[in-house]
Design a protein around this motif. Structure first.
Motif, PDB file in Angstrom:
ATOM      1  N   TRP A  82       0.825  -1.218   0.000  1.00  0.00           N
ATOM      2  CA  TRP A  82       0.000   0.000   0.000  1.00  0.00           C
ATOM      3  C   TRP A  82       0.858   1.266   0.000  1.00  0.00           C
ATOM      4  N   TYR A  83       2.041   1.185   0.606  1.00  0.00           N
ATOM      5  CA  TYR A  83       2.937   2.347   0.720  1.00  0.00           C
ATOM      6  C   TYR A  83       3.288   2.933  -0.649  1.00  0.00           C
ATOM      7  N   VAL A  84       3.345   2.080  -1.664  1.00  0.00           N
ATOM      8  CA  VAL A  84       3.733   2.519  -3.003  1.00  0.00           C
ATOM      9  C   VAL A  84       2.778   3.593  -3.512  1.00  0.00           C
ATOM     10  N   LEU A  85       1.471   3.339  -3.398  1.00  0.00           N
ATOM     11  CA  LEU A  85       0.475   4.315  -3.854  1.00  0.00           C
ATOM     12  C   LEU A  85       0.564   5.599  -3.041  1.00  0.00           C
ATOM     13  N   ALA A  86       0.675   5.462  -1.720  1.00  0.00           N
ATOM     14  CA  ALA A  86       0.705   6.639  -0.852  1.00  0.00           C
ATOM     15  C   ALA A  86       1.881   7.555  -1.179  1.00  0.00           C
ATOM     16  N   VAL A  87       3.074   6.990  -1.323  1.00  0.00           N
ATOM     17  CA  VAL A  87       4.256   7.829  -1.557  1.00  0.00           C
ATOM     18  C   VAL A  87       4.249   8.398  -2.972  1.00  0.00           C
ATOM     19  N   LEU A  88       3.728   7.656  -3.945  1.00  0.00           N
ATOM     20  CA  LEU A  88       3.657   8.179  -5.308  1.00  0.00           C
ATOM     21  C   LEU A  88       2.688   9.356  -5.401  1.00  0.00           C
ATOM     22  N   VAL A  89       1.561   9.245  -4.715  1.00  0.00           N
ATOM     23  CA  VAL A  89       0.608  10.364  -4.689  1.00  0.00           C
ATOM     24  C   VAL A  89       1.260  11.602  -4.091  1.00  0.00           C
ATOM     25  N   TRP A  90       2.042  11.398  -3.011  1.00  0.00           N
ATOM     26  CA  TRP A  90       2.683  12.536  -2.373  1.00  0.00           C
ATOM     27  C   TRP A  90       3.822  13.107  -3.197  1.00  0.00           C
ATOM     28  N   TYR A  91       4.476  12.294  -3.989  1.00  0.00           N
ATOM     29  CA  TYR A  91       5.469  12.825  -4.928  1.00  0.00           C
ATOM     30  C   TYR A  91       4.788  13.716  -5.969  1.00  0.00           C
ATOM     31  N   CYS A  92       3.606  13.302  -6.423  1.00  0.00           N
ATOM     32  CA  CYS A  92       2.849  14.127  -7.373  1.00  0.00           C
ATOM     33  C   CYS A  92       2.420  15.439  -6.731  1.00  0.00           C
ATOM     34  N   ILE A  93       1.970  15.358  -5.461  1.00  0.00           N
ATOM     35  CA  ILE A  93       1.578  16.578  -4.735  1.00  0.00           C
ATOM     36  C   ILE A  93       2.770  17.514  -4.588  1.00  0.00           C
ATOM     37  N   PHE A  94       3.922  16.959  -4.238  1.00  0.00           N
ATOM     38  CA  PHE A  94       5.142  17.757  -4.089  1.00  0.00           C
ATOM     39  C   PHE A  94       5.517  18.411  -5.422  1.00  0.00           C
ATOM     40  N   PHE A  95       5.444  17.656  -6.497  1.00  0.00           N
ATOM     41  CA  PHE A  95       5.811  18.163  -7.817  1.00  0.00           C
ATOM     42  C   PHE A  95       4.908  19.319  -8.233  1.00  0.00           C
ATOM     43  N   LEU A  96       3.592  19.143  -8.102  1.00  0.00           N
ATOM     44  CA  LEU A  96       2.647  20.189  -8.491  1.00  0.00           C
ATOM     45  C   LEU A  96       2.805  21.439  -7.629  1.00  0.00           C
ATOM     46  N   THR A  97       3.042  21.233  -6.323  1.00  0.00           N
ATOM     47  CA  THR A  97       3.244  22.369  -5.426  1.00  0.00           C
ATOM     48  C   THR A  97       4.501  23.145  -5.803  1.00  0.00           C
ATOM     49  N   ALA A  98       5.570  22.414  -6.123  1.00  0.00           N
ATOM     50  CA  ALA A  98       6.830  23.066  -6.507  1.00  0.00           C
ATOM     51  C   ALA A  98       6.691  23.828  -7.817  1.00  0.00           C
ATOM     52  N   LYS A  99       5.828  23.351  -8.714  1.00  0.00           N
ATOM     53  CA  LYS A  99       5.631  24.037  -9.979  1.00  0.00           C
ATOM     54  C   LYS A  99       4.840  25.332  -9.812  1.00  0.00           C
ATOM     55  N   ILE A 100       3.948  25.340  -8.829  1.00  0.00           N
ATOM     56  CA  ILE A 100       3.107  26.520  -8.599  1.00  0.00           C
ATOM     57  C   ILE A 100       3.794  27.515  -7.669  1.00  0.00           C
ATOM     58  N   ILE A 101       4.421  26.988  -6.617  1.00  0.00           N
ATOM     59  CA  ILE A 101       5.070  27.835  -5.609  1.00  0.00           C
ATOM     60  C   ILE A 101       6.557  27.520  -5.594  1.00  0.00           C
ATOM     61  N   ARG A 102       7.376  28.469  -5.979  1.00  0.00           N
ATOM     62  CA  ARG A 102       8.812  28.235  -6.124  1.00  0.00           C
ATOM     63  C   ARG A 102       9.571  28.313  -4.801  1.00  0.00           C
ATOM     64  N   GLU A 103       9.153  29.194  -3.919  1.00  0.00           N
ATOM     65  CA  GLU A 103       9.914  29.460  -2.697  1.00  0.00           C
ATOM     66  C   GLU A 103       9.677  28.347  -1.680  1.00  0.00           C
ATOM     67  N   PRO A 104      10.744  27.683  -1.186  1.00  0.00           N
ATOM     68  CA  PRO A 104      10.595  26.509  -0.309  1.00  0.00           C
ATOM     69  C   PRO A 104       9.792  26.762   0.966  1.00  0.00           C
ATOM     70  N   GLN A 105       9.983  27.921   1.621  1.00  0.00           N
ATOM     71  CA  GLN A 105       9.270  28.196   2.867  1.00  0.00           C
ATOM     72  C   GLN A 105       7.761  28.291   2.621  1.00  0.00           C
ATOM     73  N   THR A 106       7.381  29.020   1.585  1.00  0.00           N
ATOM     74  CA  THR A 106       5.957  29.136   1.230  1.00  0.00           C
ATOM     75  C   THR A 106       5.408  27.793   0.779  1.00  0.00           C
ATOM     76  N   MET A 107       6.235  27.061   0.067  1.00  0.00           N
ATOM     77  CA  MET A 107       5.860  25.730  -0.391  1.00  0.00           C
ATOM     78  C   MET A 107       5.579  24.805   0.788  1.00  0.00           C
TER      79      MET A 107
END
Length: 304
Positions: A115-140
């Motif tokens: 089950w961990y595979v799905l959970a971590v992959l979803v969070w990698y996608c969330i991290f990627f999309l957030t980084a694309k929208i918000i560049r600054e690490p603290q705000t991110m």
């Protein structure tokens, strides 16, 4: 930390396959902490690399899926082979096709504990999309905290199995630690507080965790966070340079994926033996890790 996580997870899952655990009983409730350590390391790793070089996001999802999803698919194929050849599991065509499709799409994983595979992959996608929208690490980071709270709320309201979100707060902790420029040496008071809090949360989980599902989820999140804090404080002064722990850490994900296969084979083959379970377990795990690595090497070479 990955080595510790792998050990905790493997021993905590022993109670599914061994009737008389003996001293291993102490590891039974620590599987979720081991997974939380994996989440922490994932959050720390991606945020640290992103904060040092924003170009890290180039090809990010391809690399993450290659490193997480491809080993999962290969190990799942090995699992089906083991079931068919060694455990004599019989499948009709419709059942086999359904299980394969569900496993590939991560709808319902046939591979034990995957089950961990799905959970971590979803969070990698969330991290990627957030980084694309918000560049600054603290705000991110602030945005990721909000998204994690929403993740918990949605999971609780929809009745999704709690292991999909119990320890994901540790991803955020990993991201927070990664972007700290200067970290002061932790005090003895912080160490004592983390130990006391961790012990109390584990006791609370044991005695009151079943009172309500919400209490259970909150206690796991708190104890996972406190354990990571404890590991960080202890690790600030104590360094582990053992070749064994480094090796376990290097192959921790492969250990996580293949442990279920090794447990099933050990239980099947040592049912009439009083000893030998762990010998078969270790030999099986090493064999399947080796096979997985070799298959992935050949697949990646062909893709190049």
């Amino acid at each position: 930390m990955k080595g510790v996580a792998a050990i905790l997870i493997v021993f905590s899952h022993a109670h599914y396959y061994i009737p008389n655990l003996g001293v291993l009983k102490i590891f039974k409730p620590f599987g979720y902490i081991g997974v939380s350590l994996f989440f922490f390391c994932s959050g720390y790793g991606v945020m640290k690399k992103y904060s040092l070089d924003s170009r890290y996001m180039d090809g990010f999802l391809q690399k993450r899926f290659k490193g997480v999803y491809l080993p999962y698919i290969v190990t799942t194929v090995l699992w089906f082979v083991v079931n068919a050849l060694l455990l004599h599991e019989t499948y009709d065509l419709n059942t086999a096709a359904t299980e394969v499709i569900q496993s590939v799409l991560l709808i319902k994983t046939s591979l034990p504990f995957a089950w961990y595979v799905l959970a971590v992959l979803v969070w990698y996608c969330i991290f990627f999309l957030t980084a694309k929208i918000i560049r600054e690490p603290q705000t991110m980071l602030r945005c990721l905290i909000v998204l994690n709270v929403i993740w918990y709320i949605v999971g609780i309201l929809t009745g999704v199995p709690s292991f999909y979100y119990n320890g994901t707060c540790c991803i955020i902790i990993g991201c927070a630690v990664a972007i700290k420029n200067k970290i002061k040496a932790p005090s003895k008071a912080a160490l004592i507080s983390s130990v006391v809090g961790l012990c109390f949360s584990i006791i609370a989980l044991h005695f009151w965790g079943e009172v309500s599902s919400l209490m259970y989820k909150l206690t796991i999140a708190i104890s996972s966070s406190l354990f990571i804090l404890f590991m960080y404080i202890v690790g600030y002064d104590i360094r582990f340079h053992s070749k064994v722990t480094k090796y376990i850490g290097k192959y921790s994900y492969e250990i996580y994926l293949t442990q279920g296969i090794a447990y099933v084979i050990s239980k099947e083959w040592t049912v009439n033996l009083k000893s030998g379970f762990w010998i078969v377990f270790l030999m099986s795990m090493v064999t399947f890790i080796y096979l997985e690595r070799k298959i992935i090497e050949k697949l990646t070479k062909r893709s190049r």
